[in-house]
Write a protein that holds these residues in place. Structure first.
Motif, PDB file in Angstrom:
ATOM      1  N   ALA A 126       2.977   9.297 -45.854  1.00 26.14           N
ATOM      2  CA  ALA A 126       2.780   9.754 -47.230  1.00 26.14           C
ATOM      3  C   ALA A 126       1.296   9.988 -47.518  1.00 26.14           C
ATOM      4  N   GLU A 127       1.012  11.022 -48.296  1.00 28.46           N
ATOM      5  CA  GLU A 127      -0.355  11.362 -48.661  1.00 28.46           C
ATOM      6  C   GLU A 127      -0.713  10.757 -50.016  1.00 28.46           C
ATOM      7  N   LEU A 128      -1.998  10.480 -50.195  1.00 32.59           N
ATOM      8  CA  LEU A 128      -2.482  10.057 -51.495  1.00 32.59           C
ATOM      9  C   LEU A 128      -2.519  11.256 -52.436  1.00 32.59           C
ATOM     10  N   VAL A 129      -2.117  11.050 -53.684  1.00 36.15           N
ATOM     11  CA  VAL A 129      -2.143  12.117 -54.674  1.00 36.15           C
ATOM     12  C   VAL A 129      -3.088  11.769 -55.819  1.00 36.15           C
ATOM     13  N   ASP A 140     -10.021   8.865 -43.247  1.00 33.09           N
ATOM     14  CA  ASP A 140      -8.969   9.872 -43.326  1.00 33.09           C
ATOM     15  C   ASP A 140      -9.580  11.255 -43.270  1.00 33.09           C
ATOM     16  N   LEU A 141      -9.479  11.905 -42.134  1.00 37.89           N
ATOM     17  CA  LEU A 141     -10.058  13.225 -41.951  1.00 37.89           C
ATOM     18  C   LEU A 141      -9.000  14.320 -41.986  1.00 37.89           C
ATOM     19  N   THR A 142      -7.788  13.980 -42.422  1.00 37.71           N
ATOM     20  CA  THR A 142      -6.717  14.968 -42.476  1.00 37.71           C
ATOM     21  C   THR A 142      -6.933  15.916 -43.643  1.00 37.71           C
ATOM     22  N   ASP A 143      -6.261  17.015 -43.562  1.00 40.35           N
ATOM     23  CA  ASP A 143      -6.371  18.024 -44.617  1.00 40.35           C
ATOM     24  C   ASP A 143      -5.332  17.744 -45.703  1.00 40.35           C
ATOM     25  N   SER A 144      -5.313  16.519 -46.209  1.00 43.12           N
ATOM     26  CA  SER A 144      -4.353  16.143 -47.244  1.00 43.12           C
ATOM     27  C   SER A 144      -4.874  16.540 -48.611  1.00 43.12           C
ATOM     28  N   GLU A 145      -3.992  16.452 -49.595  1.00 44.63           N
ATOM     29  CA  GLU A 145      -4.352  16.860 -50.950  1.00 44.63           C
ATOM     30  C   GLU A 145      -5.459  15.993 -51.522  1.00 44.63           C
ATOM     31  N   SER A 146      -5.357  14.689 -51.331  1.00 46.90           N
ATOM     32  CA  SER A 146      -6.361  13.753 -51.848  1.00 46.90           C
ATOM     33  C   SER A 146      -6.608  12.670 -50.814  1.00 46.90           C
ATOM     34  N   PRO A 147      -7.436  12.923 -49.814  1.00 47.01           N
ATOM     35  CA  PRO A 147      -7.655  11.915 -48.762  1.00 47.01           C
ATOM     36  C   PRO A 147      -8.406  10.689 -49.251  1.00 47.01           C
ATOM     37  N   LEU A 170      -0.193   6.970 -56.660  1.00 45.06           N
ATOM     38  CA  LEU A 170       0.871   7.950 -56.453  1.00 45.06           C
ATOM     39  C   LEU A 170       0.741   8.556 -55.063  1.00 45.06           C
ATOM     40  N   THR A 171       1.832   8.560 -54.311  1.00 40.27           N
ATOM     41  CA  THR A 171       1.851   9.144 -52.971  1.00 40.27           C
ATOM     42  C   THR A 171       2.889  10.265 -52.915  1.00 40.27           C
ATOM     43  N   LYS A 172       2.723  11.131 -51.947  1.00 45.31           N
ATOM     44  CA  LYS A 172       3.670  12.231 -51.753  1.00 45.31           C
ATOM     45  C   LYS A 172       4.162  12.193 -50.316  1.00 45.31           C
ATOM     46  N   GLY A 173       5.471  12.020 -50.159  1.00 46.37           N
ATOM     47  CA  GLY A 173       6.069  11.934 -48.840  1.00 46.37           C
ATOM     48  C   GLY A 173       6.713  13.237 -48.411  1.00 46.37           C
ATOM     49  N   GLN A 174       7.701  13.128 -47.579  1.00 44.36           N
ATOM     50  CA  GLN A 174       8.392  14.302 -47.083  1.00 44.36           C
ATOM     51  C   GLN A 174       9.108  15.027 -48.209  1.00 44.36           C
ATOM     52  N   GLU A 175       9.176  16.346 -48.086  1.00 43.93           N
ATOM     53  CA  GLU A 175       9.807  17.205 -49.084  1.00 43.93           C
ATOM     54  C   GLU A 175       9.170  17.011 -50.460  1.00 43.93           C
ATOM     55  N   THR A 201      -8.795   4.936 -49.684  1.00 38.32           N
ATOM     56  CA  THR A 201      -8.716   5.870 -48.568  1.00 38.32           C
ATOM     57  C   THR A 201      -7.806   5.266 -47.509  1.00 38.32           C
ATOM     58  N   ARG A 202      -7.875   5.781 -46.286  1.00 37.14           N
ATOM     59  CA  ARG A 202      -7.096   5.225 -45.178  1.00 37.14           C
ATOM     60  C   ARG A 202      -8.043   4.621 -44.140  1.00 37.14           C
ATOM     61  N   ASP A 203      -7.590   3.538 -43.509  1.00 43.15           N
ATOM     62  CA  ASP A 203      -8.391   2.913 -42.470  1.00 43.15           C
ATOM     63  C   ASP A 203      -8.088   3.566 -41.116  1.00 43.15           C
ATOM     64  N   PRO A 204      -8.738   3.137 -40.052  1.00 42.93           N
ATOM     65  CA  PRO A 204      -8.489   3.763 -38.744  1.00 42.93           C
ATOM     66  C   PRO A 204      -7.038   3.676 -38.279  1.00 42.93           C
TER      67      PRO A 204
END
Length: 481
Positions: A471-474, A389-396, A103-108, A410-413
């Motif tokens: 989109a962020e991982l949820v 993934d070093l972002t401040d996302s909900e579930s990196p 599950l991912t979360k995109g814009q809005e 996770t996310r790659d470089p």
């Protein structure tokens, strides 16, 4: 194939004396063979010259990834792979497949689901979750003063439409929804909508490839925790919006998909939260469930005391469905359960072992720990986990278990979502091993550490990768059908 199918589809006999009947029969056969779209296609066999029973046996043996193409062959083929018969047969034949659903979360705060077949490494996008659209909305501008003073039925209809729009729109979860999977279906539960917690539940059935709404939870809640025991979906804790803002919930409930009904479960006692030294701390720090994993047939719920943004671990509770009671979690299990950002605990059970991810103090790597039940302690089994993934996302990063292996998402470089499999050697749980990790086909991540024995090296194998944009991982779930 068309000529053979036409013979099998024809059910009317023609004679030389009945020319009109013969012409009609030929037209029917032609339509069945060429389009397979009119009412007579119910007489066609799935595969010409084969009984449908045998055709179903063939379809059940196809890889699931083929079913998207099978649905395009004809209405009958689409219907055949959209019934439980094929999937029940797959289970009998031992042909079920585990897929990863992300599950991912995109814009809005738009939620999008993707399914990964780890064998073919092909991603498929699921149909979007239902968006409520009302006919009254498009006609809203047409309502004027005259409409409001029209006959009473018009006023009643208008008022009812206003309330219907409000109630239905508030059912749509935008954030804080819980995710679960039971009996071969995905569930999205509750969440926050228009700053209010909701109780609605949406279910995705892979057989029909569609979403539907099922019975709502007994309580409105967001950020709750879910787990599955005995083919029932448990929902524990979360928060509800009160006058003073979001308040933690101790309540729990269970859903039975066979009856589409919810029932109450005894509330979590939060036993350790009751021993705070003074009333001030008791009022300031609120107990909240920060994770849940089904382990050894029970619900293990680690807990924390929090006053945003501070979290203090206070052990946890364990629920036994056989006794219908909560008991205090073993001290080593609760106190050593690794916590990630916002105090939440990320864990998964693979092959009977309870694993948890520990981001440690470094932002460049983490560790995987396993719980040793005999010694009531957590031990490191993977010393370094590749984190990009070093972002401040909900579930990196996420954990999942399928095909008997531990997987890390996770996310790659390049910011692509990446699924990695940990090929962990057979290390006894009681062994205090702190093994290093490397990504298959890339440089080792253990350059900063001492080189371990080859038998202790964990290889991170790249399973699949995909560009989900911003989109962020949820969350993620695994379904085996």
């Amino acid at each position: 194939m068309g000529s053979v199918m036409s013979l099998s589809c024809s059910k009317r006999k023609a004679t030389s004396q009945d020319v009109e009947s013969s012409n009609e029969s030929r037209k029917r056969r032609k339509t069945c063979s060429e389009t397979d779209d009119d009412a007579d296609d119910e007489y066609c066999r799935l595969i010409p010259s084969l009984p449908d029973e045998l055709s179903i046996q063939i379809l059940a043996r196809l890889p699931r990834i083929c079913y998207s193409s099978v649905r395009l062959v004809s209405r009958r083929w689409r219907s055949a792979v959209s019934t439980s018969e094929v999937y029940s047969l797959r289970k009998e034949l031992g042909r079920t497949e585990e897929w990863l659903y992300v599950l991912t979360k995109g814009q809005e705060d738009k939620l999008l689901w993707y399914a990964l077949d780890p064998v073919s490494t092909i991603w498929q996008r699921l149909p979007p979750m239902p968006v409520v659209v009302y006919e009254e909305e498009s006609r809203k501008s047409s309502y004027g003063l005259w409409d409001m003073v029209s006959p009473s039925f018009r006023v009643t209809e208008f008022v009812r439409s206003l309330f219907a729009r409000k109630d239905s729109s508030e059912q749509m979860p935008f954030c804080g929804c819980a995710i679960g999977a039971v009996d071969g279906c995905l569930y999205v539960l509750g969440g926050l909508s228009r700053s209010q917690t909701v109780s609605c539940v949406w279910r995705f059935d892979p057989i029909f490839n569609s979403w539907s709404e099922v019975s709502s939870m007994l309580a409105s809640r967001a950020y709750s925790k879910t787990g599955v025991l005995n083919k029932k979906l448990y929902v524990v804790g979360g928060v509800d919006r009160g006058r003073g803002g979001l308040s933690p919930l101790q309540s729990a409930e269970v859903y039975d998909p066979s009856t589409d009904a919810w029932s109450e479960v005894p509330s979590m006692p939060f036993s350790k939260a009751q021993v705070l030294p003074n009333a001030f701390l008791a009022d300031l720090l609120k107990p909240i469930a920060t994770g849940m994993t089904c382990y050894n047939g029970r619900l293990c719920v680690p807990q924390s005391l929090y006053s945003w943004p501070f979290f203090v671990d206070v052990g946890g509770e364990v629920y036994d469905p056989e006794t219908n009671l909560w008991v205090e979690m073993p001290s080593g299990m609760g106190e050593g359960w690794p916590a990630r950002q916002a105090g939440t605990k990320l864990s998964v059970v693979v092959d009977g072992e309870l694993y948890a991810f520990d981001p440690s103090s470094s932002m460049e790597n983490g560790k995987i720990k396993v719980y040793d039940q005999k010694e009531d302690t957590w031990k490191v089994v993977i010393g370094e986990v590749p984190i990009y993934d070093l972002t401040d996302s909900e579930s990196p990063y996420l954990l999942a278990g399928f095909h008997g292996k531990l997987h890390f998402i996770t996310r790659d470089p390049n910011r692509n979502v990446t699924v990695l499999r940990a090929d962990v050697p057979n290390i006894p749980v009681s062994s205090p091993s702190s093994s290093s990790s490397s990504v298959s086909g890339s440089r080792s991540l253990s350059e900063k550490a001492n080189a371990p024995d080859k038998s202790d090296t964990v290889i991170w194998k790249l399973i699949a990768t995909k560009d989900f944009g911003a989109a962020e991982l949820v969350s993620c779930q695994v379904i085996d059908i």
